[in-house]
Structure formats: structure tokens, C-alpha cells
Design an enzyme around this catalytic site. Structure first.
Site, PDB file in Angstrom:
ATOM      1  N   GLU A 163      -3.606  -9.422   3.854  1.00 59.09           N
ATOM      2  CA  GLU A 163      -4.337  -9.098   5.084  1.00 59.09           C
ATOM      3  C   GLU A 163      -5.447 -10.116   5.387  1.00 59.09           C
ATOM      4  O   GLU A 163      -5.702 -10.435   6.545  1.00 59.09           O
ATOM      5  CB  GLU A 163      -4.957  -7.696   4.960  1.00 59.09           C
TER       6      GLU A 163
ATOM      7  N   GLU B 219       0.844  -1.207   0.000  1.00 61.97           N
ATOM      8  CA  GLU B 219       0.000   0.000   0.000  1.00 61.97           C
ATOM      9  C   GLU B 219       0.880   1.260   0.000  1.00 61.97           C
ATOM     10  O   GLU B 219       0.568   2.247  -0.671  1.00 61.97           O
ATOM     11  CB  GLU B 219      -0.944  -0.049   1.205  1.00 61.97           C
TER      12      GLU B 219
HETATM   13  C1  LIG Z   1      -2.742  -1.716   7.057  1.00 67.45           C
HETATM   14  C2  LIG Z   1      -2.488  -2.968   6.302  1.00 67.45           C
HETATM   15  O1  LIG Z   1      -3.442  -3.013   5.307  1.00 67.45           O
HETATM   16  C3  LIG Z   1      -2.600  -4.211   7.089  1.00 67.45           C
HETATM   17  C4  LIG Z   1      -3.350  -4.127   8.297  1.00 67.45           C
HETATM   18  C5  LIG Z   1      -1.305  -4.953   7.128  1.00 67.45           C
HETATM   19  O2  LIG Z   1      -0.316  -4.564   6.601  1.00 67.45           O
HETATM   20  S1  LIG Z   1      -1.340  -6.432   7.980  1.00 67.45           S
HETATM   21  C6  LIG Z   1       0.258  -7.144   7.683  1.00 67.45           C
HETATM   22  C7  LIG Z   1       0.293  -7.744   6.323  1.00 67.45           C
HETATM   23  N1  LIG Z   1       1.587  -8.357   6.107  1.00 67.45           N
HETATM   24  C8  LIG Z   1       1.740  -9.673   6.078  1.00 67.45           C
HETATM   25  O3  LIG Z   1       0.819 -10.432   6.236  1.00 67.45           O
HETATM   26  C9  LIG Z   1       3.139 -10.218   5.833  1.00 67.45           C
HETATM   27  C10 LIG Z   1       3.559 -11.060   6.960  1.00 67.45           C
HETATM   28  N2  LIG Z   1       4.933 -11.526   6.840  1.00 67.45           N
HETATM   29  C11 LIG Z   1       5.266 -12.495   5.958  1.00 67.45           C
HETATM   30  O4  LIG Z   1       4.502 -12.999   5.172  1.00 67.45           O
HETATM   31  C12 LIG Z   1       6.686 -12.982   6.025  1.00 67.45           C
HETATM   32  O5  LIG Z   1       7.194 -12.720   7.278  1.00 67.45           O
HETATM   33  C13 LIG Z   1       7.626 -12.355   4.979  1.00 67.45           C
HETATM   34  C14 LIG Z   1       7.583 -10.881   5.006  1.00 67.45           C
HETATM   35  C15 LIG Z   1       7.248 -12.897   3.607  1.00 67.45           C
HETATM   36  C16 LIG Z   1       9.101 -12.834   5.307  1.00 67.45           C
HETATM   37  O6  LIG Z   1       9.099 -14.231   5.396  1.00 67.45           O
HETATM   38  P1  LIG Z   1      10.379 -15.005   6.005  1.00 67.45           P
HETATM   39  O7  LIG Z   1      10.080 -16.448   5.918  1.00 67.45           O
HETATM   40  O8  LIG Z   1      11.574 -14.487   5.377  1.00 67.45           O
HETATM   41  O9  LIG Z   1      10.479 -14.564   7.539  1.00 67.45           O
HETATM   42  P2  LIG Z   1       9.449 -14.858   8.708  1.00 67.45           P
HETATM   43  O10 LIG Z   1       9.984 -15.918   9.586  1.00 67.45           O
HETATM   44  O11 LIG Z   1       8.099 -15.034   8.177  1.00 67.45           O
HETATM   45  O12 LIG Z   1       9.491 -13.476   9.503  1.00 67.45           O
HETATM   46  C17 LIG Z   1      10.665 -13.062  10.170  1.00 67.45           C
HETATM   47  C18 LIG Z   1      10.256 -12.424  11.480  1.00 67.45           C
HETATM   48  O13 LIG Z   1       9.526 -11.221  11.182  1.00 67.45           O
HETATM   49  C19 LIG Z   1       8.263 -11.236  11.836  1.00 67.45           C
HETATM   50  N3  LIG Z   1       7.297 -10.544  10.962  1.00 67.45           N
HETATM   51  C20 LIG Z   1       7.089 -10.750   9.667  1.00 67.45           C
HETATM   52  N4  LIG Z   1       6.134  -9.918   9.186  1.00 67.45           N
HETATM   53  C21 LIG Z   1       5.730  -9.156  10.232  1.00 67.45           C
HETATM   54  C22 LIG Z   1       4.780  -8.101  10.388  1.00 67.45           C
HETATM   55  N5  LIG Z   1       4.043  -7.645   9.367  1.00 67.45           N
HETATM   56  N6  LIG Z   1       4.625  -7.575  11.615  1.00 67.45           N
HETATM   57  C23 LIG Z   1       5.373  -8.019  12.668  1.00 67.45           C
HETATM   58  N7  LIG Z   1       6.305  -9.023  12.586  1.00 67.45           N
HETATM   59  C24 LIG Z   1       6.476  -9.562  11.381  1.00 67.45           C
HETATM   60  C25 LIG Z   1       7.962 -12.731  11.999  1.00 67.45           C
HETATM   61  O14 LIG Z   1       7.059 -12.949  13.042  1.00 67.45           O
HETATM   62  C26 LIG Z   1       9.335 -13.297  12.306  1.00 67.45           C
HETATM   63  O15 LIG Z   1       9.594 -13.038  13.648  1.00 67.45           O
HETATM   64  P3  LIG Z   1      10.326 -14.071  14.501  1.00 67.45           P
HETATM   65  O16 LIG Z   1       9.569 -15.347  14.447  1.00 67.45           O
HETATM   66  O17 LIG Z   1      11.710 -14.255  13.920  1.00 67.45           O
HETATM   67  O18 LIG Z   1      10.354 -13.491  15.890  1.00 67.45           O
END
Ligand SMILES: C[C@H](O)[C@H](C)C(=O)SCCNC(=O)CCNC(=O)[C@H](O)C(C)(C)COP(=O)([O-])OP(=O)([O-])OC[C@H]1O[C@@H](n2cnc3c(N)ncnc32)[C@H](O)[C@@H]1OP(=O)([O-])[O-]
Length: 719
Positions: free
Chosen positions: A123, A103
Site C-alpha cells: 500500500e 489482509e
Molecule cells: C485496503 C488495503 O489495505 C489497500 C488499500 C489495498 O489493498 S491497495 C492495493 C494494494 N495492492 C497492490 O498494490 C497490488 C497491485 N498489483 C500488482 O502489484 C500487480 O498487478 C500484481 C498483482 C503483482 C500482478 O502483476 P502482473 O504483472 O501479473 O499484472 P499487471 O499488469 O500488474 O496487472 C494486470 C492488470 O490488473 C490491474 N490490477 C492489478 N492490481 C490491481 C488492483 N489492486 N486494483 C485494480 N486493478 C489492478 C492492472 O492495472 C492491470 O490492468 P491492465 O493494465 O491490464 O488494464
């Protein structure tokens, strides 16, 4: 945090800094607001590039902040400010731009992406919707149908597809930031009017109502009770029918209905649970960060039935060379064909070359002599598996890890067939093994931490959600399934029908109820296990004794069906009837209803009204109670392990978080009270006797699930 530096003379480079994925925490958002303001007001800066530290653009909003009151600048006006600037702002996308990260990029005037990066609005997988303008800008940029598909599935899109869809302007194989800086300089002075997506009209859709009706029908069917996908359709509809400002207002209203929902909390819990299970520990104190895995380049699979074939495919797809062994010539030829077919289809789906060359076949166990790791997947029979482990001990090079794919047999007993029991662990895959995400890594009392670390790392390499669990009958998943199925059988005895029980469980969110699942996997599988446990007694046909085994209530219903060859789908009849053997459409079977009536009459059992609530409480609370016993026994280290196993291996609806999370949601005190009630009514069913750990948690005020490990540690320290 975000840092601004001036590069190439007149480019303001803003770098997001919040490792590991530069999530948009309050501090990062504040950093972006400050650095954009500074860059825009700096006369030396002609254009701006936004990138992320450590080769990742941005993983979206900081999910860890969702449980707390919002602080820092909100995302929507932050992105509006970027879009409104009079200097070109270009996003340099590396690694991933997901959710709020995409976004943010959609608020920029241009997007440059590295060829290996991915973008998406996932999301919906967190029970939410894109609430920083994504549901309004993406349809305006790529059209309603494509945006609907991406937003309701939450799938990640490759760079090549993102270019094709029009999400990005350029793909590069070179250094993304350098390429983007050059690009930004090349667009200085061009009008930005046509680059502000929020001002775009939404491309017209012929028969808009039909498009949204079809989309709504599709998501309702696949969602099985999840609310976010349905709400996402409504948000995109706002983009297609309302001016941008009103659409944004609608987006925020719809997000408010999701943000605090139980489903959103459950899905976000699953997100972190899926990651927490990789930080495994054993009762011995060995842990993920103190145990070094052994490198595995060559693997072998013994036994090429359904499971063996899937495991060989999963290993080859992970890039390992695989020796596939099957002693029976015909089975070996069939397996070769099946494995090649699966590899080709998988490669086609992923747009890569099939790894056919990585798999070699042999009917001679000698062929595995040089393997670093061997997975035994022969028929589920202890004597046969013991023989294989003895042969492997003689053939394999020193230090080879020996793994068994058994789904319930004693891993330590198999280890005792070898001179090196520390090198033996269970690797319990789920059918189809190259598709199902779950892998139970089972350690015995003599398994070395290095063996566990190696199996866990191999699981990760195969794209599995790997969970380390202790050795016991049925490990975690199947051990909890036993009380669940037992209650389902008892409910039939007391007046329910398979249809009623399955409908209750499917409305709860399971893809398949217990009886349809049993027909799919084959009633004879459980029959064989019950026989091995000495539970089946064909002579006990009537009276109380026919329904008691080893001093506890037992239902021979499943045994009686098997004795009549009703093994399920493969026999064309089981708990349901099917048009022909192998067909998948389950139909209520009058024969079965009649059989149940006769059975109840023969055993003097009354029929009473049973509602969906009772079905759920009896089946799910018995399963959950066994989960607490597993935590008490230290077979699973924490509730996240159990929940990940059930969500990724047993079809527990993800938006309900998993059995242990669900218990916390409905209230541990309620679960305890209902179990006490049912155990009072059914004192001959030990599985209904509340576990002392559950009592302990309720007595200590039913702490949130994140605190359960502390209570469990206290329990173990007092043992
Ligand atoms: C307004 C808006 O519209 C809305 C409301 C939002 O935006 S809602 C949010 C939407 N975003 C998502 O859904 C993406 C979520 N993340 C992923 O899909 C994957 O992480 C990754 C980006 C593809 C990387 O994968 P990876 O395999 O390399 O590493 P990992 O092991 O997964 O992640 C490495 C570490 O980073 C942490 N982490 C990853 N994404 C995070 C996030 N968005 N927030 C907080 N922590 C996060 C995860 O818990 C782990 O922590 P720890 O376990 O080491 O303590």
C-alpha cells in the site's frame, strides 16, 4: 464476485472471481460476505477454503474504485466476520496475495501458499497504508521489526521467506487448492482461539522507542518527502502500544489522512501509467495489439563500455544467450570480468545461479551472424555508429533486428546505413543498464511495427518499463532535460548558486539536483553534445554575443568549466569540489562562487534574490512545456509515456506523478501564466514560450490528464 462450491464432501470452497488479479471490488466484497455467511450456516460444511480464480489469490483492494465514492460492504468488518467464524477458514494462496488480499488471508485461521507465490502489503507504494487490519494483525503475527520493514517498504515476499517469517503455515509445490482442502479437513475440530490473529498480544520489543525512532529516521531519509512511509510507522506503533480495537481505530484515522492526498493520487496514477505504456501506438496507427513481436532467443551487444556491459548482463539475466563483442582486446578482457562479476552479484541477490554460461565473448563482429537481435552500444559518435551498422548489415542473417543504444543521435540516419531500415529501432538504456528500469524504444519513420513490438516485448522480458517514442533529437527524456538544464544555468547567471538550485530540486523530491547530477554523469558529456550542435565558441569571452547562439540566449558556463578540466566527480571538481577524483561527496566550492561573480561582472549581469519557488517554476515548467511540444509533435502518444520516462529514468519523485501529472496538479492555467511571465522577462529563451497544446488544454477548461489524449488526437487530426 465470489462463488461457493462444496468439495470433498464438507469443504466450502470460496473462489474470488474478478480477472485478472481478483481485486476486491465492491462486487467481490459482497460475494465474499454472502458466501462466507452461506458456508458458515451450512451444516454440511465443516471448514472453508478461500482461493482466487486464474491462479492468483488477490491483488488487494480495487485501485480503480479509489477515485469514486465507496460502495459495497467495507473490508474491515468482512475480514472480522471471517476471523470470528467457528469453522476453520484457510487461505489457498497462488500467484500473489497483496494488500487487502494478504489482509483477507490474515483474517483466515491458516494460510497455505504455493512455492512460486508472493505476499506483501505494498500500500505504501500507492501512497496508502494497510487499512484492512494489516498494520495491526501483521505485527501481532510476525513481530514489530519484521512488520515495520515489510509495511514501510511494501516489498513482495517469496513463499519461502513468508514461511520463515511466520506469515504462512505451509508451502506446497503441488496443486494449491487440493493441498489446502486436505489441510482444512485436517484441522476441523481444533480450537480456533489461538488462530485469531487480532487476539494475539503484540510480541514485546525491548526498547520500543529506539526501534521506532530508528525506523522513523530510516523512512524519513529514504522517503525524501513522501508521507505514506512515515504514516505507516505510526500505524505499526499503534499495534505495538494499543489494544487491537484502539489500534484499528488509529489505523483508520491515519488512512484517512492519506487516502485523498495528492501524493496518493500521484502514486496510483504512476501505477496505471506504468501499465498503460505497454499499450503503445505509433502515429501510423500501428498498435501493441495489432503488431506481432518476433521471437528472440539469441542476442548480441556491440561495444562493451559501461553501457554495453550492463546491457549484456540485463539480456543474460532475462534468459537470453548473448554474444558480447568488443574489438579492443584489453577492453574485452576487462568487460568479461566486469560482466561475470555483475551476473554473480545479481544472482546472489536473487538467490539463483548466475547465468555466466549464457554470455560468450568475441572481438570479431562476425560472431553475431546468427543473432536474432543486435544492440549497438559503441561510443556516442555518429560516424563510428554508421560504420558499425554497415558492418552489421553485411554480417547479420536476413531479418535480424538492429538496435542502437544512442541517447540522442538520429536513429533513422543510422537506419539508412542498412538495406532494411524497417528492422532498425533505438533501444535507449539508462546507466546502469542492468539496474535502471527505463527503456526508451525509439522508432524512426521507417521502423516496422513488428520491430517496435519485438523491442517492447524484449524490454518487458528484461523487467524494464519500456516506452515507445518517436525519433527526434534527444527522444523524450533528454529532449526535455535540455530546457531544464538551460534554466538552471541561466539562474546561476542571474544570482543563484548550484547549492541553492540543487536544494530546491532535492526538497521537491529529486534524489539529486541538476548540478550534483551533472557532476555525477560528467560535464564533458553535455559539452560534447553542445560542440556537435555547434554551440561551443571558446573565443566568445565577453559581451552580449558571448551569450547568444543561433539567435537565442545561451549560457557558456558549462563550457567554461569544461575548458578548465572541471568535468565533475571524475575530476574531483565541477560545480562542486570533491576530496579527490571519483569521490562522491559534493562540497560547496569557493572557487566556483568566485568564478560566477567574475563571470557576471564580465558580462554586466546583476545579482538578484532567487527563491526556491522560482527555481522550481523555471526549471520544471520549461521541462513540462517541452513535454507538451513532444505530445504536439506526436513523439510521445500520451502524458503517461512522458511521466513513466521521468519517474523510471530521470529520478522524478514518484509521489509527484511525473512532469505532466504535476502540471495538472498545480493547474495548467498556472503553468501557462508563469511561462508567459517568464517568456516576457526572457523573450530570447524560446523554451519558455508556452506551447500551443498547453494553451489549447487551458482554453478547453484544463481537462483531467486522463482526457488529454482526446485533445491531442483532435490537434493531430487538424494538422
Ligand atoms: C485496503 C488495503 O489495505 C489497500 C488499500 C489495498 O489493498 S491497495 C492495493 C494494494 N495492492 C497492490 O498494490 C497490488 C497491485 N498489483 C500488482 O502489484 C500487480 O498487478 C500484481 C498483482 C503483482 C500482478 O502483476 P502482473 O504483472 O501479473 O499484472 P499487471 O499488469 O500488474 O496487472 C494486470 C492488470 O490488473 C490491474 N490490477 C492489478 N492490481 C490491481 C488492483 N489492486 N486494483 C485494480 N486493478 C489492478 C492492472 O492495472 C492491470 O490492468 P491492465 O493494465 O491490464 O488494464
Amino acid at each position: 464476485m465470489a462463488q461457493l462450491t462444496r468439495v470433498s464432501g464438507s469443504v466450502g470452497l470460496i473462489t474470488l472471481q474478478n480477472p485478472p488479479v481478483n481485486a476486491l471490488s465492491a462486487a467481490v466484497r459482497q460475494g465474499i460476505v454472502d458466501t462466507v455467511k452461506k458456508a458458515v450456516s451450512d451444516p454440511l460444511v465443516k471448514c472453508v477454503v478461500i482461493c482466487g480464480q486464474n491462479g492468483v489469490f488477490c491483488g488487494g483492494a480495487d485501485i480503480r474504485e479509489f477515485g469514486a465514492p465507496m460502495t459495497g460492504p467495507p473490508l474491515v468488518p468482512m475480514i472480522h466476520a471471517i476471523e470470528a467464524t467457528n469453522k476453520p477458514v484457510v487461505a489457498a494462496i497462488e500467484g500473489a496475495a497483496l494488500g487487502g488480499g494478504l489482509e483477507l488471508a490474515l483474517g483466515c485461521h491458516y494460510r497455505i501458499i504455493h512455492s512460486k507465490a508472493r505476499v506483501g502489503l505494498p500500500e505504501v507504494t500507492l501512497g496508502l497504508l494497510p487499512a484492512a487490519g494489516g498494520s495491526q494483525r501483521l505485527p501481532r503475527l510476525i513481530g514489530v521489526p519484521a512488520a515495520l520493514e515489510l509495511i514501510t517498504t511494501g516489498r513482495h515476499v517469496s513463499a519461502a521467506e513468508a514461511l520463515k517469517l511466520g506469515i504462512v503455515d505451509q508451502v506446497t509445490d503441488d496443486n494449491t487448492v487440493d493441498t489446502t482442502v486436505k489441510f482444512a479437513l485436517s484441522v476441523v475440530g481444533r480450537s480456533l482461539e489461538s488462530r485469531r490473529i487480532s487476539t494475539f498480544p503484540c510480541p514485546p520489543v525491548s526498547d520500543l522507542d529506539a526501534v521506532f525512532d530508528v525506523a522513523m529516521q530510516r523512512v524519513r531519509q529514504s522517503a525524501r518527502g513522501a508521507i505514506a512511509p512515515v504514516t505507516c510507522v505510526q500505524a505499526v506503533r499503534a499495534a505495538a502500544t494499543l489494544p487491537y480495537t484502539q489500534g484499528m481505530k488509529r489505523e483508520q484515522e491515519l488512512m484517512a489522512t492519506l487516502f485523498t492526498s495528492g501524493q496518493a493520487r500521484a502514486l496510483q496514477y504512476c501505477f496505471f501509467a506504468q501499465r498503460a505504456v505497454s499499450r503503445w501506438s505509433m502515429p501510423s496507427g500501428a498498435r501493441w495489439d495489432t503488431s506481432k513481436p518476433r521471437p528472440i532467443s539469441k542476442a548480441a551487444v556491440i561495444g562493451l563500455g559501461t553501457m554495453g556491459r550492463g546491457i549484456a548482463v540485463a539480456l543474460a539475466q532475462a534468459g537470453l544467450s548473448v554474444v558480447a563483442v568488443e574489438t579492443q582486446e584489453k577492453q574485452l578482457m576487462d568487460a568479461k570480468q566486469a560482466v561475470s562479476g555483475m551476473l554473480e552479484r545479481g544472482a546472489k541477490r536473487r538467490g539463483v545461479a548466475p547465468a555466466l554460461g549464457l554470455v560468450s565473448y568475441s572481438h570479431n563482429i562476425q560472431a553475431v551472424a546468427e543473432a536474432d537481435l543486435v544492440i549497438e552500444a559503441v561510443f556516442e559518435d555518429m560516424d563510428l555508429k554508421k560504420k558499425v551498422f554497415q558492418q552489421l548489415s553485411a554480417v547479420c542473417k536476413p531479418g535480424t533486428l538492429l538496435c542502437t543504444n544512442t541517447s540522442s543521435l538520429d536513429v533513422d540516419h543510422l537506419a539508412s546505413q542498412t538495406p532494411s531500415p524497417e528492422l532498425v529501432v533505438g533501444m535507449h538504456f539508462f546507466a546502469p543498464a542492468h539496474v535502471m528500469k527505463l527503456l526508451e524504444v525509439v522508432y524512426g519513420p521507417r521502423s516496422s511495427p513488428q520491430a517496435v513490438a519485438t523491442a517492447m516485448q524484449l524490454g518487458k522480458k528484461m523487467g524494464k518499463v519500456s516506452v515507445a517514442v518517436g525519433n527526434c533529437r534527444g527522444f523524450v527524456g533528454n529532449r526535455m532535460l535540455k530546457p531544464y538544464m538551460e534554466q538552471a544555468f541561466f539562474l546561476l547567471e542571474e544570482g543563484a548558486t548550484p547549492e541553492l538550485v540543487d536544494q530546491a530540486l532535492e526538497e521537491f523530491g529529486f534524489a539529486m539536483g541538476v548540478f550534483r547530477m551533472s557532476d555525477l554523469s560528467g560535464l564533458d558529456v553535455g559539452w560534447r553534445v553542445r560542440k556537435a550542435d555547434g554551440l561551443v565558441d571558446p573565443d566568445a569571452t565577453s559581451g552580449r554575443s558571448a551569450r547568444i547562439r543561433q539567435g537565442r540566449r545561451y549560457s557558456p558556463l558549462g563550457d567554461l568549466l569544461c575548458e578548465q578540466g572541471r568535468f565533475g566527480q571524475k575530476a574531483g571538481r565541477g560545480w562542486y569540489q570533491y576530496d579527490k577524483p571519483g569521490s562522491r561527496v559534493a562540497k560547496p566550492d569557493p572557487w566556483l562562487h568566485n568564478f560566477l561573480e567574475q563571470y557576471r561582472a564580465r558580462h554586466g549581469l546583476g545579482v538578484r534574490h532567487i527563491d526556491h519557488q522560482e527555481v522550481l517554476e523555471r526549471c520544471l515548467y520549461a521541462l513540462i512545456n517541452e513535454g507538451f511540444r513532444i505530445l504536439e509533435d506526436g513523439i510521445a502518444a500520451g502524458p503517461e509515456d512522458i511521466d513513466a520516462i521521468y519517474v523510471f529514468g530521470y529520478g522524478w519523485p514518484r509521489y509527484r506523478g511525473g512532469p505532466m501529472f504535476y502540471a495538472g496538479m498545480v493547474g495548467l492555467a498556472n503553468v501557462l501564466e508563469r511561462l508567459e511571465h517568464f517568456h516576457q522577462v526572457h523573450p530570447d529563451v524560446p523554451y519558455l514560450q508556452p506551447c500551443s497544446l498547453l494553451r489549447r488544454l487551458v482554453a478547453s477548461g484544463s481537462p483531467p490528464i486522463q482526457k488529454w489524449r482526446e485533445v491531442i488526437r483532435k490537434v493531430h487530426s487538424q494538422l
